[in-house]
Design a protein around this motif. Structure first.
Motif, PDB file in Angstrom:
ATOM      1  N   GLU A  11       0.835  -1.186   0.000  1.00 10.53           N
ATOM      2  CA  GLU A  11       0.000   0.000   0.000  1.00 10.53           C
ATOM      3  C   GLU A  11       0.878   1.248   0.000  1.00 10.53           C
ATOM      4  O   GLU A  11       1.958   1.265   0.597  1.00 10.53           O
ATOM      5  CB  GLU A  11      -0.906   0.015   1.232  1.00 10.53           C
ATOM      6  CG  GLU A  11      -1.915  -1.120   1.278  1.00 10.53           C
ATOM      7  CD  GLU A  11      -2.966  -0.998   0.181  1.00 10.53           C
ATOM      8  OE1 GLU A  11      -3.132   0.122  -0.354  1.00 10.53           O
ATOM      9  OE2 GLU A  11      -3.605  -2.014  -0.135  1.00 10.53           O
ATOM     10  N   GLN A  12       0.423   2.298  -0.682  1.00  6.92           N
ATOM     11  CA  GLN A  12       1.205   3.517  -0.784  1.00  6.92           C
ATOM     12  C   GLN A  12       1.533   4.095   0.586  1.00  6.92           C
ATOM     13  O   GLN A  12       2.631   4.636   0.790  1.00  6.92           O
ATOM     14  CB  GLN A  12       0.436   4.552  -1.617  1.00  6.92           C
ATOM     15  CG  GLN A  12       1.205   5.832  -1.899  1.00  6.92           C
ATOM     16  CD  GLN A  12       2.368   5.615  -2.848  1.00  6.92           C
ATOM     17  OE1 GLN A  12       2.428   4.593  -3.514  1.00  6.92           O
ATOM     18  NE2 GLN A  12       3.278   6.566  -2.903  1.00  6.92           N
ATOM     19  N   ARG A 288      -4.236   1.495  -9.253  1.00  6.89           N
ATOM     20  CA  ARG A 288      -4.915   0.417  -8.504  1.00  6.89           C
ATOM     21  C   ARG A 288      -6.138  -0.051  -9.288  1.00  6.89           C
ATOM     22  O   ARG A 288      -6.783   0.727  -9.968  1.00  6.89           O
ATOM     23  CB  ARG A 288      -5.359   0.908  -7.128  1.00  6.89           C
ATOM     24  CG  ARG A 288      -4.181   1.275  -6.212  1.00  6.89           C
ATOM     25  CD  ARG A 288      -3.442   0.060  -5.799  1.00  6.89           C
ATOM     26  NE  ARG A 288      -2.368   0.387  -4.880  1.00  6.89           N
ATOM     27  CZ  ARG A 288      -1.381  -0.427  -4.639  1.00  6.89           C
ATOM     28  NH1 ARG A 288      -1.260  -1.571  -5.272  1.00  6.89           N
ATOM     29  NH2 ARG A 288      -0.436  -0.106  -3.784  1.00  6.89           N
TER      30      ARG A 288
END
Length: 288
Positions: A11-12, A288
């Motif tokens: 995840e970023q 995404r």
């Protein structure tokens, strides 16, 4: 490959910590290998030590194959994957030869020059400059590496919480340069040498997750592997030049320039990194 897997599976919001743990783990491996192989060679002979190292590699390969599902991209549509695979050679070449990526590759090389100088030539330089023992020189390197490892982990947390990654990197470069200049210029006690080296290592460690995040921010999703592969050549160039440059500095009787030269390289790196501002090829977001 490893950076591509990280950018597509993390995840970023956790990306900085992922990069820092990746870098820290790699450093741990490099630090443990010489001592481990020395002990194994003493116990079993060099042939069996090499066989053991190869067996460890095969075991890790088997683990990766068995857990391959963990490395699947998160939430990336099949059509997007196909689009990324269809990127032409010309487009990939255009990306890696773009000004921001070339500058970042130079930055990787400069950073590696300093790391190699500290790990390899700092003990000899300290013996000549401050009259310490060779054993203390080894202790100084260990102190620097431990502080650098702590900085890498702390830096990963900070870059996830901050948006000013270039400012953080520039401050780390300048701060580390100041500590190195002081070690070369001042007549220091052994304790003060360790204190300043701890500061230099910690601050330089902060730089590395920020560097990786900045590199990621200027990389198109379809070229992550190409770009980080190309940037790795900067690491190789730095590793190739450092022994020649700093070995020559020691040979001509100017050991203080191990510290002065490293500090100058760090300062030169600041405009190199800053020149990538405003030239990013993509936004920091991952598709995404």
């Amino acid at each position: 490959v490893n950076f591509t897997i990280l950018t597509q599976t993390m995840e970023q919001s956790f990306m900085g910590r992922a990069f820092s743990i990746h870098t820290f783990s790699g450093n741990i491996g490099m630090w443990l290998v010489p001592g481990t192989m020395f002990v194994l060679t003493d116990w079993w002979g060099w042939q069996n030590a090499l066989l053991f190292a190869g067996a460890v590699g095969l075991a890790l390969a088997a683990l990766v194959l068995a857990c391959g599902h963990v490395f699947q991209p998160i939430g990336i549509a099949a059509d997007k994957v196909a689009e990324n695979k269809a990127v032409s050679v010309q487009e990939g070449t255009r990306v890696i030869l773009s000004r921001p990526i070339l500058l970042m590759s130079a930055f990787f090389a400069f950073s590696t020059l300093v790391i190699t100088a500290m790990q390899t030539f700092m003990p000899v330089a300290l013996v000549h400059i401050h009259g310490v023992t060779a054993a203390f020189g080894t202790k100084a390197v260990t102190t620097y590496l431990i502080a650098s490892g702590a900085g890498i982990l702390l830096g990963g947390y900070l870059v996830d919480k901050m948006s000013y990654h270039r400012s953080m990197a520039n401050l780390a470069l300048a701060g580390s340069a100041v500590f190195l200049l002081l070690i070369g210029a001042w007549d220091l006690s052994p304790t003060m040498i360790l204190v300043l080296l701890s500061g230099a290592g910690l601050i330089h460690g902060l730089l590395r997750p920020a560097r990786d995040i900045i590199a990621r921010s200027m990389t198109p999703d379809h070229s992550t592997g190409k770009v980080f592969g190309f940037l790795s050549t900067g690491l190789s160039i730095g590793n190739a030049i450092a022994p020649v440059l700093f070995g020559w500095i020691i040979d001509i009787g100017a050991p203080v320039w191990v510290f002065y030269g490293s500090a100058i390289i760090l300062i030169i790196s600041i405009p190199t990194l800053g020149s990538t501002r405003g030239n990013t090829i993509m936004s920091p977001k991952i598709n995404r």
